[in-house]
Design a protein around this motif. Sequence first.
Motif, mmCIF file in Angstrom:
data_model
loop_
_atom_site.group_PDB
_atom_site.id
_atom_site.type_symbol
_atom_site.label_atom_id
_atom_site.label_comp_id
_atom_site.label_asym_id
_atom_site.label_seq_id
_atom_site.Cartn_x
_atom_site.Cartn_y
_atom_site.Cartn_z
ATOM 1 N N ASN A 2 24.304 -26.300 18.063
ATOM 2 C CA ASN A 2 23.124 -27.085 17.760
ATOM 3 C C ASN A 2 22.928 -28.196 18.781
ATOM 4 O O ASN A 2 23.884 -28.684 19.388
ATOM 5 C CB ASN A 2 23.245 -27.703 16.364
ATOM 6 C CG ASN A 2 23.331 -26.650 15.287
ATOM 7 O OD1 ASN A 2 22.650 -25.629 15.349
ATOM 8 N ND2 ASN A 2 24.171 -26.891 14.289
ATOM 9 N N ASP A 5 25.349 -31.385 19.589
ATOM 10 C CA ASP A 5 26.767 -31.101 19.411
ATOM 11 C C ASP A 5 27.485 -31.190 20.754
ATOM 12 O O ASP A 5 26.995 -30.683 21.764
ATOM 13 C CB ASP A 5 26.981 -29.705 18.823
ATOM 14 C CG ASP A 5 26.621 -29.640 17.354
ATOM 15 O OD1 ASP A 5 26.603 -30.703 16.714
ATOM 16 O OD2 ASP A 5 26.354 -28.531 16.859
ATOM 17 N N TYR A 16 44.535 -29.833 16.962
ATOM 18 C CA TYR A 16 44.040 -29.848 15.584
ATOM 19 C C TYR A 16 44.848 -28.899 14.706
ATOM 20 O O TYR A 16 45.217 -29.240 13.575
ATOM 21 C CB TYR A 16 42.563 -29.466 15.555
ATOM 22 C CG TYR A 16 41.961 -29.500 14.169
ATOM 23 C CD1 TYR A 16 41.344 -30.647 13.689
ATOM 24 C CD2 TYR A 16 42.019 -28.388 13.336
ATOM 25 C CE1 TYR A 16 40.799 -30.692 12.409
ATOM 26 C CE2 TYR A 16 41.489 -28.415 12.058
ATOM 27 C CZ TYR A 16 40.876 -29.568 11.605
ATOM 28 O OH TYR A 16 40.352 -29.593 10.334
ATOM 29 N N TYR A 24 43.133 -36.565 14.727
ATOM 30 C CA TYR A 24 42.243 -37.636 14.274
ATOM 31 C C TYR A 24 42.551 -38.944 15.005
ATOM 32 O O TYR A 24 41.652 -39.611 15.525
ATOM 33 C CB TYR A 24 42.393 -37.810 12.761
ATOM 34 C CG TYR A 24 41.744 -39.053 12.208
ATOM 35 C CD1 TYR A 24 40.410 -39.048 11.810
ATOM 36 C CD2 TYR A 24 42.472 -40.242 12.079
ATOM 37 C CE1 TYR A 24 39.817 -40.192 11.302
ATOM 38 C CE2 TYR A 24 41.886 -41.384 11.575
ATOM 39 C CZ TYR A 24 40.560 -41.357 11.187
ATOM 40 O OH TYR A 24 39.977 -42.495 10.694
ATOM 41 N N GLN A 148 36.197 -21.440 13.650
ATOM 42 C CA GLN A 148 36.421 -22.287 12.479
ATOM 43 C C GLN A 148 36.910 -23.675 12.881
ATOM 44 O O GLN A 148 36.445 -24.695 12.350
ATOM 45 C CB GLN A 148 37.438 -21.633 11.543
ATOM 46 C CG GLN A 148 36.922 -20.412 10.809
ATOM 47 C CD GLN A 148 38.028 -19.694 10.054
ATOM 48 O OE1 GLN A 148 39.167 -20.171 9.976
ATOM 49 N NE2 GLN A 148 37.707 -18.540 9.484
ATOM 50 N N GLN A 151 34.249 -25.869 14.511
ATOM 51 C CA GLN A 151 33.366 -26.460 13.504
ATOM 52 C C GLN A 151 34.065 -27.581 12.745
ATOM 53 O O GLN A 151 33.460 -28.621 12.443
ATOM 54 C CB GLN A 151 32.887 -25.386 12.528
ATOM 55 C CG GLN A 151 31.743 -25.838 11.638
ATOM 56 C CD GLN A 151 30.536 -26.292 12.436
ATOM 57 O OE1 GLN A 151 30.054 -25.598 13.328
ATOM 58 N NE2 GLN A 151 30.050 -27.498 12.144
ATOM 59 N N ALA A 152 35.348 -27.380 12.436
ATOM 60 C CA ALA A 152 36.102 -28.414 11.717
ATOM 61 C C ALA A 152 36.207 -29.690 12.545
ATOM 62 O O ALA A 152 36.089 -30.806 12.006
ATOM 63 C CB ALA A 152 37.493 -27.891 11.370
ATOM 64 N N ARG A 154 34.078 -30.687 14.819
ATOM 65 C CA ARG A 154 32.749 -31.305 14.845
ATOM 66 C C ARG A 154 32.420 -32.006 13.528
ATOM 67 O O ARG A 154 31.674 -32.984 13.512
ATOM 68 C CB ARG A 154 31.694 -30.240 15.140
ATOM 69 C CG ARG A 154 31.680 -29.797 16.589
ATOM 70 C CD ARG A 154 30.619 -28.770 16.816
ATOM 71 N NE ARG A 154 30.483 -28.449 18.228
ATOM 72 C CZ ARG A 154 29.929 -27.342 18.680
ATOM 73 N NH1 ARG A 154 29.476 -26.444 17.829
ATOM 74 N NH2 ARG A 154 29.827 -27.126 19.973
ATOM 75 N N ASN A 155 32.968 -31.493 12.435
ATOM 76 C CA ASN A 155 32.700 -32.083 11.124
ATOM 77 C C ASN A 155 33.571 -33.301 10.832
ATOM 78 O O ASN A 155 33.344 -34.003 9.841
ATOM 79 C CB ASN A 155 32.919 -31.043 10.021
ATOM 80 C CG ASN A 155 31.870 -29.946 10.045
ATOM 81 O OD1 ASN A 155 30.787 -30.115 10.608
ATOM 82 N ND2 ASN A 155 32.180 -28.807 9.445
ATOM 83 N N MET A 156 34.567 -33.548 11.666
ATOM 84 C CA MET A 156 35.480 -34.663 11.434
ATOM 85 C C MET A 156 34.737 -35.990 11.573
ATOM 86 O O MET A 156 33.892 -36.157 12.454
ATOM 87 C CB MET A 156 36.640 -34.588 12.426
ATOM 88 C CG MET A 156 37.702 -35.646 12.221
ATOM 89 S SD MET A 156 39.132 -35.402 13.332
ATOM 90 C CE MET A 156 40.001 -34.114 12.442
ATOM 91 N N THR A 157 35.048 -36.932 10.681
ATOM 92 C CA THR A 157 34.418 -38.252 10.722
ATOM 93 C C THR A 157 35.479 -39.342 10.687
ATOM 94 O O THR A 157 36.599 -39.129 10.213
ATOM 95 C CB THR A 157 33.463 -38.446 9.529
ATOM 96 O OG1 THR A 157 34.201 -38.308 8.304
ATOM 97 C CG2 THR A 157 32.331 -37.431 9.567
ATOM 98 N N ASN A 160 37.164 -40.313 7.245
ATOM 99 C CA ASN A 160 37.828 -39.259 6.474
ATOM 100 C C ASN A 160 39.111 -38.838 7.195
ATOM 101 O O ASN A 160 39.105 -37.926 8.018
ATOM 102 C CB ASN A 160 36.894 -38.067 6.294
ATOM 103 C CG ASN A 160 37.464 -37.026 5.348
ATOM 104 O OD1 ASN A 160 38.414 -37.288 4.612
ATOM 105 N ND2 ASN A 160 36.899 -35.834 5.385
#
Length: 202
Positions: A2, A5, A16, A24, A148, A151-152, A154-157, A160
Motif C-alpha cells: 500500500n 508502507d 522479528y 521492538y 506474514q 505484515q506483522a 508493519r502493524n507494530m506500534t 504495543n
Amino acid sequence: MNEGDELVNIGHINQYLYCPRRYYYINYFDTIEMNFYLKDGQLKHQNQSRRGGWIRELYLKSEKLGIHGKIDVLESKNIKSVGTTLTPIERKRGSSYHDNDEVQLAAYCMLLEDYLDEPVRMGYLYLFGTNERYAITITDWHREKVLQVVQAIRNMTLDNIPEFVDNPNKCEKCSTVQYCLPEETKMLEREDAKKVRRERNE
C-alpha cells in the motif's frame, strides 16, 4: 504494497522471528549494542575467503513484496540445460540453523525471483561453526511466513510491546537485554499479581 508502507529490511524478518520484543526495542529505541556474538559474526563475515563464481553483497528491493536487503553471496553456475543460475548464500556464525534463518533465506530468494523474473527454488545456509553449507528448498510455508512477518512488522506500534519469548535462553545472548529487562519485568509482574490477589482477599 500500500502507498505509504515502508520496505521491510530482510534482516529484520530474522530478528522479528527470533524475538519480536527484541526487534521492538531495536526498531523504536535504537538499542542494539555490540556484544561478543554480534562482533564475532561481523568478523567472520569480513574474513570469509573469496572464491570464483561468487557475486558478493548484492543489494535488491521489491515494491511488490515490500522488502529490501543485501544478499551476502550469490553463487553463479552455468548449467547447459538452463544457462546461468544464481543461488543466494546466507552466512551464519553458529553450528546450527533455525526456522528464522530459513525464512530469511527464503526472503532473499523471493527478492531475487522478483529481480530476475524467474523462479529461485533453493538457497544455501553456510555455517561458520561447521564450515559447511546446507541446501534449503524454499517451500510455500517459507514464502507465506515471509509475507506474514512483513505484515506483522508493519502493524507494530510504539504503544504495543510484544510479549517475552518462551525460550529464556535467547535472553542470555541478546544484545538488548539491558533494555528489555526480562527478569526484572517478570519479577515486577509477579509482585503485581500478588498485590491483586491480596486486594481480592481483603
